[in-house]
Design a protein around this motif. Structure first.
Motif, PDB file in Angstrom:
ATOM      1  N   PHE A 120       0.842  -1.187   0.000  1.00  0.00           N
ATOM      2  CA  PHE A 120       0.000   0.000   0.000  1.00  0.00           C
ATOM      3  C   PHE A 120       0.882   1.244   0.000  1.00  0.00           C
ATOM      4  CE2 PHE A 120      -2.135   3.495   2.141  1.00  0.00           C
ATOM      5  CZ  PHE A 120      -3.359   3.539   1.495  1.00  0.00           C
ATOM      6  N   SER A 121       0.565   2.212  -0.864  1.00  0.00           N
ATOM      7  CA  SER A 121       1.266   3.495  -0.926  1.00  0.00           C
ATOM      8  C   SER A 121       2.772   3.280  -1.038  1.00  0.00           C
ATOM      9  CB  SER A 121       0.892   4.350   0.283  1.00  0.00           C
ATOM     10  OG  SER A 121       1.301   5.678   0.121  1.00  0.00           O
ATOM     11  N   MET A 122       3.585   3.757  -0.062  1.00  0.00           N
ATOM     12  CA  MET A 122       5.034   3.571  -0.194  1.00  0.00           C
ATOM     13  C   MET A 122       5.413   2.102  -0.143  1.00  0.00           C
ATOM     14  SD  MET A 122       7.281   4.503   3.221  1.00  0.00           S
ATOM     15  CE  MET A 122       8.738   3.895   2.377  1.00  0.00           C
ATOM     16  N   GLY A 123       4.526   1.241   0.389  1.00  0.00           N
ATOM     17  CA  GLY A 123       4.787  -0.191   0.423  1.00  0.00           C
ATOM     18  C   GLY A 123       4.919  -0.801  -0.952  1.00  0.00           C
ATOM     19  N   GLY A 124       4.363  -0.128  -1.962  1.00  0.00           N
ATOM     20  CA  GLY A 124       4.559  -0.611  -3.328  1.00  0.00           C
ATOM     21  C   GLY A 124       6.019  -0.577  -3.728  1.00  0.00           C
ATOM     22  N   GLY A 125       6.769   0.344  -3.129  1.00  0.00           N
ATOM     23  CA  GLY A 125       8.197   0.425  -3.430  1.00  0.00           C
ATOM     24  C   GLY A 125       8.959  -0.799  -2.973  1.00  0.00           C
ATOM     25  N   GLU A 126       8.626  -1.312  -1.763  1.00  0.00           N
ATOM     26  CA  GLU A 126       9.252  -2.547  -1.305  1.00  0.00           C
ATOM     27  C   GLU A 126       8.944  -3.698  -2.246  1.00  0.00           C
ATOM     28  OE1 GLU A 126       8.938  -0.966   3.092  1.00  0.00           O
ATOM     29  OE2 GLU A 126       8.042  -0.423   1.185  1.00  0.00           O
ATOM     30  N   VAL A 127       7.711  -3.736  -2.747  1.00  0.00           N
ATOM     31  CA  VAL A 127       7.318  -4.816  -3.651  1.00  0.00           C
ATOM     32  C   VAL A 127       8.182  -4.807  -4.905  1.00  0.00           C
ATOM     33  CG1 VAL A 127       5.464  -5.707  -5.103  1.00  0.00           C
ATOM     34  CG2 VAL A 127       4.947  -4.899  -2.791  1.00  0.00           C
ATOM     35  N   ILE A 128       8.255  -3.651  -5.563  1.00  0.00           N
ATOM     36  CA  ILE A 128       9.010  -3.574  -6.810  1.00  0.00           C
ATOM     37  C   ILE A 128      10.502  -3.761  -6.567  1.00  0.00           C
ATOM     38  CG2 ILE A 128       9.562  -2.125  -8.803  1.00  0.00           C
ATOM     39  CD1 ILE A 128       6.665  -3.187  -8.692  1.00  0.00           C
ATOM     40  N   ARG A 129      11.043  -3.161  -5.524  1.00  0.00           N
ATOM     41  CA  ARG A 129      12.470  -3.297  -5.262  1.00  0.00           C
ATOM     42  C   ARG A 129      12.817  -4.735  -4.852  1.00  0.00           C
ATOM     43  NH1 ARG A 129      16.260   0.535  -4.524  1.00  0.00           N
ATOM     44  NH2 ARG A 129      15.039   1.488  -6.224  1.00  0.00           N
ATOM     45  N   TYR A 130      11.901  -5.400  -4.160  1.00  0.00           N
ATOM     46  CA  TYR A 130      12.146  -6.808  -3.848  1.00  0.00           C
ATOM     47  C   TYR A 130      12.310  -7.607  -5.141  1.00  0.00           C
ATOM     48  CZ  TYR A 130      11.635 -11.609  -2.370  1.00  0.00           C
ATOM     49  OH  TYR A 130      11.874 -12.957  -2.184  1.00  0.00           O
ATOM     50  N   LEU A 131      11.419  -7.406  -6.099  1.00  0.00           N
ATOM     51  CA  LEU A 131      11.517  -8.136  -7.368  1.00  0.00           C
ATOM     52  C   LEU A 131      12.813  -7.796  -8.094  1.00  0.00           C
ATOM     53  CD1 LEU A 131       7.862  -7.866  -8.722  1.00  0.00           C
ATOM     54  CD2 LEU A 131       8.866  -9.641  -7.286  1.00  0.00           C
ATOM     55  N   THR A 132      13.250  -6.540  -7.990  1.00  0.00           N
ATOM     56  CA  THR A 132      14.495  -6.114  -8.633  1.00  0.00           C
ATOM     57  C   THR A 132      15.701  -6.772  -7.975  1.00  0.00           C
ATOM     58  OG1 THR A 132      13.577  -3.978  -9.298  1.00  0.00           O
ATOM     59  CG2 THR A 132      15.971  -4.124  -9.123  1.00  0.00           C
ATOM     60  N   ASP A 133      15.732  -6.787  -6.659  1.00  0.00           N
ATOM     61  CA  ASP A 133      16.913  -7.259  -5.929  1.00  0.00           C
ATOM     62  C   ASP A 133      16.927  -8.763  -5.684  1.00  0.00           C
ATOM     63  OD1 ASP A 133      17.678  -4.635  -5.854  1.00  0.00           O
ATOM     64  OD2 ASP A 133      17.341  -4.341  -3.712  1.00  0.00           O
ATOM     65  N   PHE A 134      15.737  -9.376  -5.582  1.00  0.00           N
ATOM     66  CA  PHE A 134      15.691 -10.782  -5.167  1.00  0.00           C
ATOM     67  C   PHE A 134      14.945 -11.693  -6.135  1.00  0.00           C
ATOM     68  CE2 PHE A 134      16.075  -8.163  -1.320  1.00  0.00           C
ATOM     69  CZ  PHE A 134      17.252  -8.684  -0.789  1.00  0.00           C
ATOM     70  N   GLY A 135      14.315 -11.125  -7.153  1.00  0.00           N
ATOM     71  CA  GLY A 135      13.657 -11.951  -8.158  1.00  0.00           C
ATOM     72  C   GLY A 135      12.284 -12.446  -7.739  1.00  0.00           C
ATOM     73  N   THR A 136      11.768 -13.397  -8.519  1.00  0.00           N
ATOM     74  CA  THR A 136      10.385 -13.850  -8.336  1.00  0.00           C
ATOM     75  C   THR A 136      10.283 -15.322  -7.944  1.00  0.00           C
ATOM     76  OG1 THR A 136      10.220 -14.373 -10.705  1.00  0.00           O
ATOM     77  CG2 THR A 136       9.533 -12.162 -10.007  1.00  0.00           C
ATOM     78  N   ASP A 137      11.387 -15.975  -7.611  1.00  0.00           N
ATOM     79  CA  ASP A 137      11.349 -17.410  -7.315  1.00  0.00           C
ATOM     80  C   ASP A 137      10.360 -17.760  -6.214  1.00  0.00           C
ATOM     81  OD1 ASP A 137      13.234 -17.806  -9.236  1.00  0.00           O
ATOM     82  OD2 ASP A 137      14.913 -18.152  -7.879  1.00  0.00           O
ATOM     83  N   LYS A 138      10.217 -16.882  -5.230  1.00  0.00           N
ATOM     84  CA  LYS A 138       9.338 -17.176  -4.091  1.00  0.00           C
ATOM     85  C   LYS A 138       8.028 -16.395  -4.146  1.00  0.00           C
ATOM     86  CE  LYS A 138      13.268 -18.275  -1.108  1.00  0.00           C
ATOM     87  NZ  LYS A 138      13.992 -17.988   0.171  1.00  0.00           N
ATOM     88  N   ILE A 139       7.800 -15.716  -5.281  1.00  0.00           N
ATOM     89  CA  ILE A 139       6.635 -14.832  -5.404  1.00  0.00           C
ATOM     90  C   ILE A 139       5.682 -15.349  -6.467  1.00  0.00           C
ATOM     91  CG2 ILE A 139       5.872 -12.467  -5.784  1.00  0.00           C
ATOM     92  CD1 ILE A 139       7.714 -12.942  -3.305  1.00  0.00           C
ATOM     93  N   ASP A 140       4.398 -15.395  -6.133  1.00  0.00           N
ATOM     94  CA  ASP A 140       3.368 -15.862  -7.060  1.00  0.00           C
ATOM     95  C   ASP A 140       2.674 -14.702  -7.759  1.00  0.00           C
ATOM     96  OD1 ASP A 140       1.727 -17.951  -8.221  1.00  0.00           O
ATOM     97  OD2 ASP A 140       0.105 -17.258  -6.910  1.00  0.00           O
ATOM     98  N   LYS A 141       2.348 -13.660  -7.002  1.00  0.00           N
ATOM     99  CA  LYS A 141       1.643 -12.500  -7.525  1.00  0.00           C
ATOM    100  C   LYS A 141       2.023 -11.283  -6.707  1.00  0.00           C
ATOM    101  CE  LYS A 141      -2.595 -15.178  -8.493  1.00  0.00           C
ATOM    102  NZ  LYS A 141      -4.025 -15.328  -8.144  1.00  0.00           N
TER     103      LYS A 141
END
Length: 277
Positions: free
Chosen positions: A97-118
Motif C-alpha cells: 500500500f502506498s510507499m509499500g509498493g516500493g518494497e514490492v518492486i524493489r524486492y523483485l528487482t533485488d531478489f527476483g520472483t522465485d518465491k513470489i506468485d503475484k
C-alpha cells in the motif's frame, strides 16, 4: 510477539510481524506513516478466505527497531526478504500500500520472483511521485520539500492534518470515515520514529521505479482511487498499468488515498478475486 532480525544491514534490525491463518501466504506491506495496523480491514477477510496473512511493521514504525539510518528501498526490501527467508515462504503474494509498493518492486528487482506468485499495488506510489519534465503530472518538488520541512519543524502538527487529506475527510464530510479513525491513525503515526518518518518520506518522494517495472514478471493487481489527493492517479496507477505487462487495473470512483478504509468492501472483493484467480 514475533520478530525476525535482519542481520545483513550495518545495524541488526528487529522487524515485528503478525502471522495468522493457513494456506498461501499473503504479505501486507503498510503505507507511510502508519504500521501493520493499517491493514485491520483486510487481515480478517484474507484469513477468512483461507489464506495465511502476514503483516509487518516497517523499520522505524510500529514496534519494529528504529535505526538512525538505512531507510533506502533496497534496505527496506532486504527486511522483506529476511521475513520471507526466515519464515520459509513459497508462492507468496506481496501486497504493497502506498510507499509499500516500493518494497514490492524493489524486492523483485533485488531478489527476483522465485518465491513470489503475484503482487498487488494498492494506492501505490509506483512508479514515481515527483514531478519531472518527463513526469509532468507528478507532485511538484516544492510541495515535497514543504513536507520534509514540516516533518523537521512540527512533525505531529503536520501529521494531524495529513490524515484528513489521506481520506479526503473534508470533501466527504465524514460519510466514509470517522473522526475516531483520524485519531487512531494520528496516534500510530505520531509514535513512529521521527527520524524514520523523515527518511522514508525522502525515499518515497525521490525514488524513480520506472526502469524497474520490467522486473514485474508475475501477475499484478493495481488498485487506485481517482480522487487520491496524496498520490495522484496520473503519476502512479495509470503509469504503473502502462509499464507492467501482466496486470489487472481497477480504478475506484471517488476513492481517496486511504481507500483500504473508506472503500474496504470494494477493495477486499477485488483483492480476494485476484488471489483466487
Amino acid at each position: 510477539m514475533p520478530f525476525i532480525t535482519n542481520k545483513t544491514t550495518q545495524e541488526h534490525v528487529d522487524i515485528h510481524y503478525k502471522d495468522y491463518g493457513n494456506g498461501q501466504p499473503v504479505i501486507l506491506i503498510h503505507g507511510w506513516p502508519l504500521s501493520h495496523q493499517a491493514w485491520e480491514g483486510q487481515i480478517s477477510a484474507i484469513v477468512a478466505a483461507g489464506y495465511r496473512c502476514i503483516a509487518y511493521d516497517r523499520r522505524g514504525f510500529g514496534i519494529s527497531s528504529a535505526p538512525w539510518d538505512s531507510f533506502d528501498y533496497s534496505t527496506l526490501a532486504s527486511d522483506l526478504n529476511t521475513l520471507i527467508t526466515d519464515l520459509k515462504l513459497e508462492k507468496a503474494v506481496l501486497v504493497g500500500f502506498s510507499m509499500g509498493g516500493g518494497e514490492v518492486i524493489r524486492y523483485l528487482t533485488d531478489f527476483g520472483t522465485d518465491k513470489i506468485d503475484k503482487i498487488a499495488l494498492i494506492a501505490s506510489i509506483i512508479p514515481l511521485v515527483k514531478k519531472k519534465e518527463d513526469n509532468p503530472e507528478g507532485v511538484p518538488e516544492d510541495g515535497l520539500n514543504a513536507i520534509m520541512d514540516a516533518l523537521q519543524t512540527d512533525r505531529v502538527g503536520f501529521l494531524k492534518d495529513f490524515h484528513k487529506n489521506f481520506y479526503n475527510f473534508d470533501d466527504n464530510k465524514g460519510d466514509r470515515i470517522s473522526t475516531a479513525q483520524l485519531d487512531y491513525d494520528f496516534t500510530i503515526a505520531s509514535f513512529a520514529s521521527p527520524r524514520a518518518t523523515l527518511q522514508t518520506a525522502r525515499a518515497w518522494a525521490n525514488t524513480d521505479f520506472r526502469s524497474e517495472l520490467k522486473n514485474v514478471t508475475v501477475p499484478a493487481l493495481i488498485v487506485h482511487g481517482d480522487s487520491d489527493n496524496i498520490v495522484p492517479i496520473e503519476t502512479s496507477g495509470n503509469q504503473a498499468a502502462k509499464g507492467i505487462k501482466n496486470n489487472t487495473y481497477k480504478v475506484l470512483k471517488n476513492a481517496p488515498h486511504g481507500l483500504n478504509v473508506t472503500h474496504r468492501k470494494e477493495l477486499n472483493t477485488i483483492l480476494l478475486d485476484f488471489l483466487k484467480q
